[in-house]
Design a protein around this motif. Structure first.
Motif, PDB file in Angstrom:
ATOM      1  N   THR A 123      49.860  42.542  50.695  1.00 28.44           N
ATOM      2  CA  THR A 123      49.862  41.515  51.387  1.00 28.44           C
ATOM      3  C   THR A 123      48.788  40.917  50.648  1.00 28.44           C
ATOM      4  O   THR A 123      47.949  41.413  51.775  1.00 28.44           O
ATOM      5  CB  THR A 123      50.377  41.516  52.217  1.00 28.44           C
ATOM      6  N   ASP A 124      49.039  39.590  50.666  1.00 30.96           N
ATOM      7  CA  ASP A 124      47.796  38.716  50.854  1.00 30.96           C
ATOM      8  C   ASP A 124      47.965  37.411  50.916  1.00 30.96           C
ATOM      9  O   ASP A 124      48.926  37.205  50.747  1.00 30.96           O
ATOM     10  CB  ASP A 124      46.916  38.607  48.913  1.00 30.96           C
ATOM     11  N   PHE A 125      47.019  37.118  51.916  1.00 31.89           N
ATOM     12  CA  PHE A 125      47.099  35.945  52.440  1.00 31.89           C
ATOM     13  C   PHE A 125      46.469  34.242  51.728  1.00 31.89           C
ATOM     14  O   PHE A 125      45.223  35.234  51.204  1.00 31.89           O
ATOM     15  CB  PHE A 125      46.669  35.642  53.598  1.00 31.89           C
ATOM     16  N   TYR A 126      46.332  33.345  52.717  1.00 34.19           N
ATOM     17  CA  TYR A 126      45.952  32.308  52.040  1.00 34.19           C
ATOM     18  C   TYR A 126      45.200  31.595  53.328  1.00 34.19           C
ATOM     19  O   TYR A 126      45.570  30.619  53.210  1.00 34.19           O
ATOM     20  CB  TYR A 126      47.053  31.799  51.362  1.00 34.19           C
ATOM     21  N   GLY A 156      51.174  33.852  53.037  1.00 30.39           N
ATOM     22  CA  GLY A 156      50.980  34.616  52.206  1.00 30.39           C
ATOM     23  C   GLY A 156      51.726  35.256  51.213  1.00 30.39           C
ATOM     24  O   GLY A 156      53.105  34.130  50.653  1.00 30.39           O
ATOM     25  N   TYR A 157      51.575  36.107  50.143  1.00 34.39           N
ATOM     26  CA  TYR A 157      52.279  36.296  49.034  1.00 34.39           C
ATOM     27  C   TYR A 157      52.271  37.956  49.457  1.00 34.39           C
ATOM     28  O   TYR A 157      51.884  38.331  50.147  1.00 34.39           O
ATOM     29  CB  TYR A 157      52.655  35.655  47.666  1.00 34.39           C
ATOM     30  N   ASN A 158      53.584  38.745  49.026  1.00 34.31           N
ATOM     31  CA  ASN A 158      53.684  40.086  48.811  1.00 34.31           C
ATOM     32  C   ASN A 158      53.042  40.095  47.152  1.00 34.31           C
ATOM     33  O   ASN A 158      53.772  40.008  46.261  1.00 34.31           O
ATOM     34  CB  ASN A 158      54.876  40.501  48.348  1.00 34.31           C
ATOM     35  N   LEU A 196      37.207  35.407  40.133  1.00 40.53           N
ATOM     36  CA  LEU A 196      37.613  36.697  41.427  1.00 40.53           C
ATOM     37  C   LEU A 196      38.008  35.802  42.847  1.00 40.53           C
ATOM     38  O   LEU A 196      37.581  34.944  42.629  1.00 40.53           O
ATOM     39  CB  LEU A 196      35.937  37.177  41.516  1.00 40.53           C
ATOM     40  N   GLU A 197      37.955  36.277  43.855  1.00 43.19           N
ATOM     41  CA  GLU A 197      38.573  36.359  45.693  1.00 43.19           C
ATOM     42  C   GLU A 197      37.436  36.979  45.521  1.00 43.19           C
ATOM     43  O   GLU A 197      38.213  38.115  45.865  1.00 43.19           O
ATOM     44  CB  GLU A 197      39.690  35.986  45.370  1.00 43.19           C
ATOM     45  N   LEU A 198      36.928  36.370  46.944  1.00 44.08           N
ATOM     46  CA  LEU A 198      35.541  37.247  47.765  1.00 44.08           C
ATOM     47  C   LEU A 198      37.450  37.698  49.042  1.00 44.08           C
ATOM     48  O   LEU A 198      37.123  36.281  49.747  1.00 44.08           O
ATOM     49  CB  LEU A 198      34.209  36.692  48.187  1.00 44.08           C
ATOM     50  N   GLU A 199      37.308  38.667  49.472  1.00 41.85           N
ATOM     51  CA  GLU A 199      38.356  38.916  50.574  1.00 41.85           C
ATOM     52  C   GLU A 199      37.577  39.965  51.499  1.00 41.85           C
ATOM     53  O   GLU A 199      37.016  40.734  51.216  1.00 41.85           O
ATOM     54  CB  GLU A 199      39.520  38.593  49.956  1.00 41.85           C
ATOM     55  N   LEU A 200      38.563  40.198  52.112  1.00 47.70           N
ATOM     56  CA  LEU A 200      38.562  40.957  53.561  1.00 47.70           C
ATOM     57  C   LEU A 200      39.446  42.060  53.644  1.00 47.70           C
ATOM     58  O   LEU A 200      40.650  40.766  52.943  1.00 47.70           O
ATOM     59  CB  LEU A 200      37.604  40.677  54.420  1.00 47.70           C
ATOM     60  N   ASN A 228      38.566  42.199  45.993  1.00 51.91           N
ATOM     61  CA  ASN A 228      38.462  41.243  45.056  1.00 51.91           C
ATOM     62  C   ASN A 228      39.965  41.206  44.635  1.00 51.91           C
ATOM     63  O   ASN A 228      40.725  42.245  43.980  1.00 51.91           O
ATOM     64  CB  ASN A 228      37.328  41.541  44.313  1.00 51.91           C
ATOM     65  N   ASP A 229      40.324  39.710  44.533  1.00 52.24           N
ATOM     66  CA  ASP A 229      41.925  39.524  44.222  1.00 52.24           C
ATOM     67  C   ASP A 229      40.912  38.725  43.000  1.00 52.24           C
ATOM     68  O   ASP A 229      41.531  37.691  43.037  1.00 52.24           O
ATOM     69  CB  ASP A 229      41.994  38.685  45.592  1.00 52.24           C
ATOM     70  N   TRP A 230      41.813  40.014  42.245  1.00 52.55           N
ATOM     71  CA  TRP A 230      40.666  38.628  40.778  1.00 52.55           C
ATOM     72  C   TRP A 230      42.465  38.480  40.171  1.00 52.55           C
ATOM     73  O   TRP A 230      43.082  38.278  40.450  1.00 52.55           O
ATOM     74  CB  TRP A 230      41.153  40.027  39.485  1.00 52.55           C
ATOM     75  N   ALA A 248      49.675  35.845  37.754  1.00 52.77           N
ATOM     76  CA  ALA A 248      48.335  36.011  38.123  1.00 52.77           C
ATOM     77  C   ALA A 248      47.396  36.478  38.984  1.00 52.77           C
ATOM     78  O   ALA A 248      46.442  36.903  38.483  1.00 52.77           O
ATOM     79  CB  ALA A 248      48.501  34.253  38.317  1.00 52.77           C
ATOM     80  N   LYS A 249      48.257  36.996  40.281  1.00 55.54           N
ATOM     81  CA  LYS A 249      47.577  37.697  40.486  1.00 55.54           C
ATOM     82  C   LYS A 249      48.243  39.682  40.218  1.00 55.54           C
ATOM     83  O   LYS A 249      47.507  40.627  41.738  1.00 55.54           O
ATOM     84  CB  LYS A 249      47.335  38.139  42.378  1.00 55.54           C
ATOM     85  N   ALA A 250      48.021  39.887  39.396  1.00 59.17           N
ATOM     86  CA  ALA A 250      49.303  41.455  39.552  1.00 59.17           C
ATOM     87  C   ALA A 250      48.034  42.364  38.310  1.00 59.17           C
ATOM     88  O   ALA A 250      48.409  43.969  38.253  1.00 59.17           O
ATOM     89  CB  ALA A 250      50.111  41.192  38.565  1.00 59.17           C
ATOM     90  N   GLY A 344      42.944  36.848  52.696  1.00 60.25           N
ATOM     91  CA  GLY A 344      42.378  35.254  51.321  1.00 60.25           C
ATOM     92  C   GLY A 344      41.235  34.981  51.045  1.00 60.25           C
ATOM     93  O   GLY A 344      40.174  35.677  52.584  1.00 60.25           O
ATOM     94  N   THR A 345      41.011  34.305  50.674  1.00 64.65           N
ATOM     95  CA  THR A 345      39.824  33.919  50.090  1.00 64.65           C
ATOM     96  C   THR A 345      38.438  33.155  51.149  1.00 64.65           C
ATOM     97  O   THR A 345      39.023  32.843  52.261  1.00 64.65           O
ATOM     98  CB  THR A 345      39.554  32.763  48.543  1.00 64.65           C
ATOM     99  N   ILE A 346      37.385  34.474  51.376  1.00 63.12           N
ATOM    100  CA  ILE A 346      36.347  33.453  52.180  1.00 63.12           C
ATOM    101  C   ILE A 346      35.444  32.611  51.185  1.00 63.12           C
ATOM    102  O   ILE A 346      34.641  32.898  50.850  1.00 63.12           O
ATOM    103  CB  ILE A 346      36.022  34.739  52.841  1.00 63.12           C
TER     104      ILE A 346
HETATM  105 MN    MN Z   1      44.130  35.710  47.240  1.00 64.91          MN
END
Ligand code: MN
Length: 416
Positions: A123-126, A156-158, A196-200, A228-230, A248-250, A344-346
């Motif tokens: 799951t990715d959050f925002y 978030g989204y699954n 890229l998206e910088l995340e934890l 990294n959520d490309w 876009a996120k897959a 989510g992106t930091i």
């Molecule tokens: Mn993300």
């Protein structure tokens, strides 16, 4: 908490990501099958080998015979603490069993690293306010930057567990459907705005089958990875309304090879920022649940040298992983061992602290300088490296680099 000294000299260096205080978990191969390992200084301790030799016993049956840490997570928090206590006893300065442990140490530089866990679901959050404000301003204008729900729930989204790969895995530029010059004529093309998206990433270490509190959620979290959520921004802009990101996120999501246990981060806890509006009580934090983890993003063009394009900190997030996990369970959604939650992106408040190229180049309008080149979005051959560490007195708790190189798109998959 001071540096805990080890008989492995490289673990006592202030520059290592892996002092005795850290003990992050990974899966590695030297020249045989993948095995569970623990990073210590510039070595990897073969935990599977220790278990086979009777030097590390966490349960009646072996739990490290399958090269993932999921079975250890399943044993629960007491076993997690016992693992750390036993590793500390084996690796601390003056440890009596050094001679028995030494054969299980391998140089990290010659090891291949694999996924540290089997990801159950992703799951990715925002949940970064600076990121959501920046992106919202670009996509919907400054007036409507934050959607009305944003200050009340972690959005978030699954995602897809199948898309999660370990650091070092090459990433292929995706094809997708993009908005055309007018909305009645979309086109199918390689993404030209790949980012890229910088995340934890938080790793869920316990199951739940009903709503849990934020405090219970915090106890369920086993540890954290860099993530990294490309993201293909042009695919995203066309597809995201009204159900959110999909293709876009897959393509891929990279994680660091080392999973830092929550216990190693305890000294670095900090609170989420002040609330503009109060949260409903079930999402309030009963204690500080973010961490002071310094983060940076390096971009290395093909054949070039790295440029740091962003520096920020995990404490910038508006919602903690525990709040996200608690929110995730409110509907009764079952959560499972091995679930991965992207923060989510930091992004931070300043221009140079933005965790995506979309924000750094302001949608491509203000390209950034990278060595003697410029970038709005990623070019073929670019390598992105995320780094993160919590800084103690004379030591750091790091994750090791999370890297990925962007390869050119394949030829048109539907060409005939
Ligand atoms: Mn993300």
């Amino acid at each position: 908490m001071p540096l805990l000294k080890s008989w492995i000299e490289s673990a006592n260096s202030p520059d290592t990501d892996f002092p005795l205080n850290n003990l992050p978990l990974g899966v590695f191969t030297v020249d045989d099958l993948p095995r569970c390992g623990v990073a210590i200084g510039d070595r990897i301790l073969d935990a599977t080998g220790l278990e086979e030799a009777g030097l590390l016993r966490l349960d009646a049956a072996p739990v490290l015979d399958i090269p993932f840490w999921n079975e250890v997570m399943e044993l629960g928090p007491e076993a997690w603490a016992a693992l750390r206590a036993r590793l500390h006893d084996l690796l601390r300065e003056g440890a009596p069993e050094q001679d028995k442990v030494a054969p299980f140490l391998h140089p990290m530089e010659s090891a291949e690293l694999h996924m540290p866990l089997a990801v159950a679901e992703f799951t990715d959050f925002y949940a970064g306010r600076h990121h959501a404000t920046n992106v919202g301003t670009m996509f919907r204008g400054a007036e409507n930057a934050l959607p009305p729900n944003w200050l009340h729930i972690p959005i978030g989204y699954n995602g897809r567990a199948s898309s999660v790969v370990v650091s070092g895995t090459d990433i292929r530029r995706p094809w997708g459907q993009l908005k055309g010059p007018d909305e009645s004529a979309p086109r199918f093309a390689p993404s030209a705005r790949f980012d890229l998206e910088l995340e934890l990433g938080a790793i869920v270490g316990q199951n739940s089958d009903g709503p849990v509190t934020v405090a219970e959620a915090d106890d369920m979290i086993f540890g954290y990875v860099l993530l990294n959520d490309w993201s293909a921004r042009d695919i995203q802009a066309w597809e995201y309304q009204p159900l959110g990101p999909f293709q876009a996120k897959a393509t891929a999501t990279s994680i660091s090879p080392w999973l830092v246990m929550r216990a190693a981060l305890e000294p670095f806890r900090c609170a989420t920022p002040p609330r503009e509006v109060p949260l409903l009580p079930h999402l309030e934090e009963p204690a500080p649940m973010l961490y002071d983890i310094a983060l940076e993003v390096d971009l290395t063009p093909e054949g070039g040298s790295p440029t740091t394009i962003a520096r920020t900190n995990y404490r910038e997030m508006y919602y903690s992983s525990a709040q996200q996990l608690a929110h995730h369970t409110t509907s009764g959604c079952p959560m499972n061992v091995g679930d991965l939650l992207g923060s989510g992106t930091i992004s931070g408040p300043t221009k140079d602290s933005r965790g995506s190229l979309l924000e750094l180049s302001w949608g491509g309008k203000e390209p950034i300088t990278v060595g003697n080149q410029t970038r709005s979005f990623l070019e073929d051959g670019d390598t992105i490296t995320l780094r993160g560490a919590a800084h103690g007195d004379g030591y750091r708790i790091g994750f090791g680099p999370c890297t990925g190189k962007l390869l050119p798109a394949i030829p048109d998959p539907y060409a005939r």
